[in-house]
Write a protein that holds these residues in place. Sequence first.
Motif, PDB file in Angstrom:
ATOM      1  N   ALA A 119       0.867  -1.187   0.000  1.00 22.53           N
ATOM      2  CA  ALA A 119       0.000   0.000   0.000  1.00 22.53           C
ATOM      3  C   ALA A 119       0.895   1.224   0.000  1.00 22.53           C
ATOM      4  O   ALA A 119       1.871   1.283   0.742  1.00 22.53           O
ATOM      5  CB  ALA A 119      -0.906   0.008   1.232  1.00 22.53           C
ATOM      6  N   PHE A 120       0.575   2.168  -0.854  1.00 24.22           N
ATOM      7  CA  PHE A 120       1.386   3.372  -0.898  1.00 24.22           C
ATOM      8  C   PHE A 120       0.554   4.552  -1.382  1.00 24.22           C
ATOM      9  O   PHE A 120      -0.510   4.380  -1.988  1.00 24.22           O
ATOM     10  CB  PHE A 120       2.625   3.185  -1.787  1.00 24.22           C
ATOM     11  CG  PHE A 120       2.346   2.593  -3.138  1.00 24.22           C
ATOM     12  CD1 PHE A 120       2.114   3.399  -4.226  1.00 24.22           C
ATOM     13  CD2 PHE A 120       2.316   1.217  -3.310  1.00 24.22           C
ATOM     14  CE1 PHE A 120       1.868   2.856  -5.471  1.00 24.22           C
ATOM     15  CE2 PHE A 120       2.071   0.663  -4.564  1.00 24.22           C
ATOM     16  CZ  PHE A 120       1.836   1.486  -5.644  1.00 24.22           C
ATOM     17  N   THR A 121       1.044   5.737  -1.085  1.00 21.87           N
ATOM     18  CA  THR A 121       0.331   6.959  -1.460  1.00 21.87           C
ATOM     19  C   THR A 121       0.698   7.355  -2.879  1.00 21.87           C
ATOM     20  O   THR A 121       1.746   6.969  -3.401  1.00 21.87           O
ATOM     21  CB  THR A 121       0.666   8.111  -0.499  1.00 21.87           C
ATOM     22  OG1 THR A 121       2.070   8.356  -0.563  1.00 21.87           O
ATOM     23  CG2 THR A 121       0.274   7.766   0.915  1.00 21.87           C
ATOM     24  N   LEU A 179       1.522   0.466   4.963  1.00 20.41           N
ATOM     25  CA  LEU A 179       0.809  -0.800   4.823  1.00 20.41           C
ATOM     26  C   LEU A 179       0.116  -1.190   6.126  1.00 20.41           C
ATOM     27  O   LEU A 179      -1.024  -1.670   6.114  1.00 20.41           O
ATOM     28  CB  LEU A 179       1.781  -1.900   4.394  1.00 20.41           C
ATOM     29  CG  LEU A 179       1.195  -3.316   4.267  1.00 20.41           C
ATOM     30  CD1 LEU A 179       0.063  -3.348   3.262  1.00 20.41           C
ATOM     31  CD2 LEU A 179       2.301  -4.304   3.878  1.00 20.41           C
ATOM     32  N   ASN A 180       0.775  -0.974   7.257  1.00 16.99           N
ATOM     33  CA  ASN A 180       0.144  -1.279   8.546  1.00 16.99           C
ATOM     34  C   ASN A 180      -1.113  -0.448   8.763  1.00 16.99           C
ATOM     35  O   ASN A 180      -2.112  -0.931   9.302  1.00 16.99           O
ATOM     36  CB  ASN A 180       1.128  -1.033   9.696  1.00 16.99           C
ATOM     37  CG  ASN A 180       2.157  -2.134   9.806  1.00 16.99           C
ATOM     38  OD1 ASN A 180       1.996  -3.210   9.229  1.00 16.99           O
ATOM     39  ND2 ASN A 180       3.240  -1.868  10.526  1.00 16.99           N
ATOM     40  N   THR A 238      -8.315  -4.399   7.146  1.00 13.90           N
ATOM     41  CA  THR A 238      -7.850  -5.760   7.449  1.00 13.90           C
ATOM     42  C   THR A 238      -6.868  -6.211   6.380  1.00 13.90           C
ATOM     43  O   THR A 238      -6.799  -5.643   5.286  1.00 13.90           O
ATOM     44  CB  THR A 238      -8.987  -6.807   7.583  1.00 13.90           C
ATOM     45  OG1 THR A 238      -9.497  -7.121   6.284  1.00 13.90           O
ATOM     46  CG2 THR A 238     -10.106  -6.303   8.476  1.00 13.90           C
ATOM     47  N   ASN A 239      -6.104  -7.246   6.702  1.00 14.58           N
ATOM     48  CA  ASN A 239      -5.022  -7.669   5.806  1.00 14.58           C
ATOM     49  C   ASN A 239      -5.465  -8.693   4.769  1.00 14.58           C
ATOM     50  O   ASN A 239      -4.642  -9.193   3.997  1.00 14.58           O
ATOM     51  CB  ASN A 239      -3.863  -8.250   6.623  1.00 14.58           C
ATOM     52  CG  ASN A 239      -4.265  -9.546   7.320  1.00 14.58           C
ATOM     53  OD1 ASN A 239      -5.455  -9.797   7.537  1.00 14.58           O
ATOM     54  ND2 ASN A 239      -3.287 -10.366   7.662  1.00 14.58           N
ATOM     55  N   ARG A 240      -6.755  -8.990   4.718  1.00 11.91           N
ATOM     56  CA  ARG A 240      -7.220 -10.033   3.799  1.00 11.91           C
ATOM     57  C   ARG A 240      -8.629  -9.712   3.315  1.00 11.91           C
ATOM     58  O   ARG A 240      -9.492  -9.313   4.090  1.00 11.91           O
ATOM     59  CB  ARG A 240      -7.196 -11.399   4.495  1.00 11.91           C
ATOM     60  CG  ARG A 240      -7.552 -12.588   3.600  1.00 11.91           C
ATOM     61  CD  ARG A 240      -7.373 -13.882   4.378  1.00 11.91           C
ATOM     62  NE  ARG A 240      -7.755 -15.041   3.609  1.00 11.91           N
ATOM     63  CZ  ARG A 240      -6.979 -15.659   2.714  1.00 11.91           C
ATOM     64  NH1 ARG A 240      -5.761 -15.200   2.494  1.00 11.91           N
ATOM     65  NH2 ARG A 240      -7.387 -16.725   2.050  1.00 11.91           N
ATOM     66  N   ASN A 241      -8.848  -9.877   2.015  1.00 10.94           N
ATOM     67  CA  ASN A 241     -10.175  -9.729   1.430  1.00 10.94           C
ATOM     68  C   ASN A 241     -10.572 -11.086   0.854  1.00 10.94           C
ATOM     69  O   ASN A 241      -9.990 -11.554  -0.130  1.00 10.94           O
ATOM     70  CB  ASN A 241     -10.169  -8.662   0.332  1.00 10.94           C
ATOM     71  CG  ASN A 241     -11.561  -8.354  -0.198  1.00 10.94           C
ATOM     72  OD1 ASN A 241     -12.338  -9.243  -0.491  1.00 10.94           O
ATOM     73  ND2 ASN A 241     -11.875  -7.070  -0.329  1.00 10.94           N
ATOM     74  N   GLU A 242     -11.550 -11.726   1.490  1.00 10.17           N
ATOM     75  CA  GLU A 242     -11.931 -13.084   1.110  1.00 10.17           C
ATOM     76  C   GLU A 242     -12.464 -13.178  -0.314  1.00 10.17           C
ATOM     77  O   GLU A 242     -12.432 -14.245  -0.932  1.00 10.17           O
ATOM     78  CB  GLU A 242     -12.970 -13.626   2.093  1.00 10.17           C
ATOM     79  CG  GLU A 242     -12.465 -13.786   3.523  1.00 10.17           C
ATOM     80  CD  GLU A 242     -11.362 -14.831   3.626  1.00 10.17           C
ATOM     81  OE1 GLU A 242     -11.291 -15.722   2.758  1.00 10.17           O
ATOM     82  OE2 GLU A 242     -10.554 -14.750   4.577  1.00 10.17           O
ATOM     83  N   TYR A 243     -12.947 -12.068  -0.845  1.00  9.65           N
ATOM     84  CA  TYR A 243     -13.492 -12.087  -2.207  1.00  9.65           C
ATOM     85  C   TYR A 243     -12.392 -12.168  -3.266  1.00  9.65           C
ATOM     86  O   TYR A 243     -12.672 -12.454  -4.435  1.00  9.65           O
ATOM     87  CB  TYR A 243     -14.335 -10.832  -2.454  1.00  9.65           C
ATOM     88  CG  TYR A 243     -15.560 -10.744  -1.582  1.00  9.65           C
ATOM     89  CD1 TYR A 243     -16.726 -11.439  -1.907  1.00  9.65           C
ATOM     90  CD2 TYR A 243     -15.552  -9.974  -0.425  1.00  9.65           C
ATOM     91  CE1 TYR A 243     -17.851 -11.358  -1.103  1.00  9.65           C
ATOM     92  CE2 TYR A 243     -16.676  -9.890   0.385  1.00  9.65           C
ATOM     93  CZ  TYR A 243     -17.819 -10.578   0.041  1.00  9.65           C
ATOM     94  OH  TYR A 243     -18.931 -10.501   0.851  1.00  9.65           O
ATOM     95  N   ILE A 251      -3.287  10.773  11.408  1.00  7.08           N
ATOM     96  CA  ILE A 251      -2.498   9.558  11.229  1.00  7.08           C
ATOM     97  C   ILE A 251      -1.221   9.607  12.056  1.00  7.08           C
ATOM     98  O   ILE A 251      -0.877   8.634  12.750  1.00  7.08           O
ATOM     99  CB  ILE A 251      -2.177   9.343   9.737  1.00  7.08           C
ATOM    100  CG1 ILE A 251      -3.471   9.010   8.972  1.00  7.08           C
ATOM    101  CG2 ILE A 251      -1.158   8.220   9.552  1.00  7.08           C
ATOM    102  CD1 ILE A 251      -3.326   9.024   7.467  1.00  7.08           C
ATOM    103  N   ASN A 252      -0.522  10.712  12.017  1.00  7.30           N
ATOM    104  CA  ASN A 252       0.704  10.828  12.807  1.00  7.30           C
ATOM    105  C   ASN A 252       0.408  10.773  14.301  1.00  7.30           C
ATOM    106  O   ASN A 252       1.155  10.186  15.080  1.00  7.30           O
ATOM    107  CB  ASN A 252       1.440  12.123  12.459  1.00  7.30           C
ATOM    108  CG  ASN A 252       2.053  12.079  11.070  1.00  7.30           C
ATOM    109  OD1 ASN A 252       2.477  11.026  10.621  1.00  7.30           O
ATOM    110  ND2 ASN A 252       2.112  13.219  10.415  1.00  7.30           N
TER     111      ASN A 252
END
Length: 260
Positions: free
Chosen positions: A62-64, A75-76, A83-88, A128-129
């Motif tokens: 993941a990046f801007t 990414l975190n 979440t770290n997973r998309n079941e679809y 975010i910071n």
Amino acid sequence: MLKPNSPVLSNDKPVIFVKDINEETIREIEPKVSDMEVLKFYLNPQGLNVRLVYEYGELVDAFTIGRSFKNNDFLNLMTELLTNRNEYLVDMEYVEVEGVIVLPTDNINIIRDLCYIKNTYQGLFSYINYSENVEDEKNENLEDVIHFIATDIYVKGIPFESVNNKYEMLESYEFLVPNFFEVERSGNFVYDLESAIYQAEDLKMMYDYTTDGIRLLTNTEDIIILKAGSWKIKTFKGYVKEIKWCESKCKKVPKLVFEY
């Protein structure tokens, strides 16, 4: 007037800002929607443009796009938000999803009061910071504070017949997508664009995030954003009357005094 490309958006797609609806505009953008019986628009969300990469359903990167902030691991942040997973997506080798991180209007007003920020970008960076450095904030639901709105998708090995198919797929994979509105084509493209601007002005008050223009969808890779109505770019003419040097946190910075 047309302004191709933008530092805020992805560099690998042509971006056109339409500041005036005139003959030049029509010649430039009407051919890009000639195959569409109905024109489709949405209010372009103002925020942090990002790209997500999935491999067999796992969020692996993941990046801007265009803008960045001081964050050790973006990414975190996105993993915490989505979440770290998309079941679809587990049966798909490689998927890219582009979108925008936005601050809902109520939240940006709260952050503005707390952090003295002036716009959506500053508000996002501040929150975010702050959440990265304050341990107690990690226990809060991030999705209650910021939202991710998906605006495009690429799936390796799967071609899309139209832009509508892309957004249907994003929704079916439970991504939040923009709120769309449509304009029936009348045969007069100028009238159609003016009708879209009129509708957008009414819809603007109902949206819960800040917008920076009206995006016209096409079946091409072009990104077309109308900067008209409330979103019209204001221009000023004048000359520099004086240059003042002002103290900042660590150095002096020039401040220009204009006379109009």
